[in-house]
Design a protein around this motif. Structure first.
Motif, PDB file in Angstrom:
ATOM      1  N   VAL A  63     -98.484 -10.447  -4.471  1.00 10.03           N
ATOM      2  CA  VAL A  63     -98.403 -10.154  -6.003  1.00 10.03           C
ATOM      3  C   VAL A  63     -97.861 -11.317  -6.586  1.00 10.03           C
ATOM      4  O   VAL A  63     -96.992 -12.074  -6.080  1.00 10.03           O
ATOM      5  N   ASN A  64     -98.502 -11.684  -7.675  1.00 13.77           N
ATOM      6  CA  ASN A  64     -98.378 -12.900  -8.416  1.00 13.77           C
ATOM      7  C   ASN A  64     -98.040 -12.352  -9.837  1.00 13.77           C
ATOM      8  O   ASN A  64     -98.813 -12.304 -10.918  1.00 13.77           O
ATOM      9  N   PRO A  65     -96.714 -11.881  -9.868  1.00 16.86           N
ATOM     10  CA  PRO A  65     -96.398 -11.405 -11.357  1.00 16.86           C
ATOM     11  C   PRO A  65     -96.272 -12.361 -12.643  1.00 16.86           C
ATOM     12  O   PRO A  65     -95.748 -13.517 -12.487  1.00 16.86           O
ATOM     13  N   ALA A  66     -96.481 -11.815 -13.772  1.00 12.96           N
ATOM     14  CA  ALA A  66     -96.275 -12.671 -14.843  1.00 12.96           C
ATOM     15  C   ALA A  66     -95.098 -11.708 -15.610  1.00 12.96           C
ATOM     16  O   ALA A  66     -95.240 -10.595 -15.600  1.00 12.96           O
ATOM     17  N   LEU A  67     -94.344 -12.420 -16.152  1.00 18.70           N
ATOM     18  CA  LEU A  67     -93.218 -11.986 -16.929  1.00 18.70           C
ATOM     19  C   LEU A  67     -92.930 -12.195 -18.348  1.00 18.70           C
ATOM     20  O   LEU A  67     -93.304 -13.219 -18.772  1.00 18.70           O
ATOM     21  N   PHE A  68     -92.898 -11.140 -19.000  1.00 20.08           N
ATOM     22  CA  PHE A  68     -92.836 -11.336 -20.569  1.00 20.08           C
ATOM     23  C   PHE A  68     -91.434 -10.491 -20.858  1.00 20.08           C
ATOM     24  O   PHE A  68     -91.255  -9.353 -20.930  1.00 20.08           O
ATOM     25  N   LEU A 102     -94.540   2.490 -16.129  1.00 20.37           N
ATOM     26  CA  LEU A 102     -95.727   2.069 -15.385  1.00 20.37           C
ATOM     27  C   LEU A 102     -96.971   2.389 -15.981  1.00 20.37           C
ATOM     28  O   LEU A 102     -97.162   3.528 -16.325  1.00 20.37           O
ATOM     29  N   GLU A 103     -97.805   1.388 -16.186  1.00 19.63           N
ATOM     30  CA  GLU A 103     -99.127   1.501 -16.640  1.00 19.63           C
ATOM     31  C   GLU A 103    -100.284   0.904 -16.302  1.00 19.63           C
ATOM     32  O   GLU A 103     -99.691  -0.421 -15.533  1.00 19.63           O
ATOM     33  N   ARG A 129     -98.921  -2.813 -15.252  1.00 25.07           N
ATOM     34  CA  ARG A 129     -97.787  -3.519 -15.991  1.00 25.07           C
ATOM     35  C   ARG A 129     -96.511  -2.385 -15.945  1.00 25.07           C
ATOM     36  O   ARG A 129     -96.500  -1.462 -16.062  1.00 25.07           O
ATOM     37  N   LEU A 130     -95.390  -3.174 -15.644  1.00 31.76           N
ATOM     38  CA  LEU A 130     -94.215  -2.248 -15.523  1.00 31.76           C
ATOM     39  C   LEU A 130     -93.320  -2.796 -16.291  1.00 31.76           C
ATOM     40  O   LEU A 130     -92.907  -3.922 -16.423  1.00 31.76           O
ATOM     41  N   THR A 131     -92.650  -2.011 -17.197  1.00 32.45           N
ATOM     42  CA  THR A 131     -91.621  -2.437 -18.386  1.00 32.45           C
ATOM     43  C   THR A 131     -90.205  -2.022 -17.902  1.00 32.45           C
ATOM     44  O   THR A 131     -90.113  -0.557 -17.412  1.00 32.45           O
ATOM     45  N   VAL A 132     -89.335  -2.747 -17.693  1.00 32.38           N
ATOM     46  CA  VAL A 132     -87.930  -2.559 -17.034  1.00 32.38           C
ATOM     47  C   VAL A 132     -87.017  -3.090 -17.821  1.00 32.38           C
ATOM     48  O   VAL A 132     -87.090  -4.180 -18.515  1.00 32.38           O
ATOM     49  N   PRO A 133     -85.783  -2.315 -17.894  1.00 28.32           N
ATOM     50  CA  PRO A 133     -84.767  -2.917 -18.444  1.00 28.32           C
ATOM     51  C   PRO A 133     -84.180  -4.390 -17.819  1.00 28.32           C
ATOM     52  O   PRO A 133     -84.604  -4.549 -16.588  1.00 28.32           O
ATOM     53  N   GLU A 148     -85.651  -5.793 -22.506  1.00 27.25           N
ATOM     54  CA  GLU A 148     -86.678  -5.306 -21.607  1.00 27.25           C
ATOM     55  C   GLU A 148     -87.565  -6.722 -21.157  1.00 27.25           C
ATOM     56  O   GLU A 148     -87.834  -7.222 -21.725  1.00 27.25           O
ATOM     57  N   THR A 149     -88.250  -6.109 -19.991  1.00 26.54           N
ATOM     58  CA  THR A 149     -88.983  -7.182 -19.277  1.00 26.54           C
ATOM     59  C   THR A 149     -90.301  -6.571 -18.897  1.00 26.54           C
ATOM     60  O   THR A 149     -90.203  -5.547 -18.066  1.00 26.54           O
ATOM     61  N   ALA A 150     -91.343  -7.160 -19.158  1.00 28.58           N
ATOM     62  CA  ALA A 150     -92.765  -6.541 -18.771  1.00 28.58           C
ATOM     63  C   ALA A 150     -92.983  -7.482 -17.532  1.00 28.58           C
ATOM     64  O   ALA A 150     -93.137  -8.483 -17.742  1.00 28.58           O
ATOM     65  N   ILE A 151     -93.414  -6.737 -16.492  1.00 24.10           N
ATOM     66  CA  ILE A 151     -93.922  -7.505 -15.370  1.00 24.10           C
ATOM     67  C   ILE A 151     -95.259  -7.121 -15.224  1.00 24.10           C
ATOM     68  O   ILE A 151     -95.593  -5.859 -15.082  1.00 24.10           O
ATOM     69  N   GLU A 152     -96.374  -8.017 -15.199  1.00 21.54           N
ATOM     70  CA  GLU A 152     -97.673  -7.714 -15.036  1.00 21.54           C
ATOM     71  C   GLU A 152     -98.217  -8.608 -14.055  1.00 21.54           C
ATOM     72  O   GLU A 152     -98.001  -9.632 -13.669  1.00 21.54           O
ATOM     73  N   PHE A 153     -99.023  -7.758 -13.056  1.00 24.50           N
ATOM     74  CA  PHE A 153     -99.810  -8.358 -12.001  1.00 24.50           C
ATOM     75  C   PHE A 153    -101.208  -7.475 -11.686  1.00 24.50           C
ATOM     76  O   PHE A 153    -101.221  -6.534 -11.956  1.00 24.50           O
ATOM     77  N   PRO A 154    -102.269  -8.317 -11.186  1.00 26.01           N
ATOM     78  CA  PRO A 154    -103.467  -7.810 -10.824  1.00 26.01           C
ATOM     79  C   PRO A 154    -103.189  -7.133  -9.559  1.00 26.01           C
ATOM     80  O   PRO A 154    -102.496  -7.612  -8.664  1.00 26.01           O
ATOM     81  N   ALA A 155    -103.988  -5.984  -9.165  1.00 30.39           N
ATOM     82  CA  ALA A 155    -104.133  -5.242  -7.966  1.00 30.39           C
ATOM     83  C   ALA A 155    -105.038  -4.396  -7.876  1.00 30.39           C
ATOM     84  O   ALA A 155    -105.983  -4.060  -8.936  1.00 30.39           O
ATOM     85  N   TYR A 156    -105.918  -3.987  -6.799  1.00 30.61           N
ATOM     86  CA  TYR A 156    -106.897  -3.127  -6.779  1.00 30.61           C
ATOM     87  C   TYR A 156    -106.279  -1.653  -6.689  1.00 30.61           C
ATOM     88  O   TYR A 156    -105.307  -1.336  -6.211  1.00 30.61           O
TER      89      TYR A 156
END
Length: 86
Positions: A40-45, A75-76, A18-22, A50-58
């Motif tokens: 990368v298949n991001p989901a945006l919230f 980044l978390e 999860r990356l939270t960006v302005p 701010e916008t949170a970008i979430e995506f799965p990764a290894y």
């Protein structure tokens, strides 16, 4: 086969990044994600300014992710295994 084996691969455990960006940095952040050497298949919230970008990764890809995104925002990572009970 137990569920946890499905969420593990040769590159480690499957995690949620999860990356939270302005909001004004969203486009540049998405372009950075598109340049990774893995899909990368991001989901945006959207949350206010701010916008949170979430995506799965290894987890083995985490050094690459951190190097590319560390200065972009907060980044978390979260374990996808934590919410699964056997």
């Amino acid at each position: 086969m137990p569920a946890h084996r499905v969420l593990r691969g040769s590159d480690g455990e499957l995690i949620l990044v999860r990356l939270t960006v302005p909001a004004h940095d969203l486009e540049d952040s998405l372009e950075t994600l598109a340049a990774f050497d893995f899909p990368v298949n991001p989901a945006l919230f959207h949350r206010g300014t701010e916008t949170a970008i979430e995506f799965p990764a290894y987890s083995g890809k985490l050094p690459q992710i951190e190097a590319a995104l560390a200065d972009r925002g907060h980044l978390e990572t979260l374990s996808l295994l934590a919410g699964i009970s056997s």
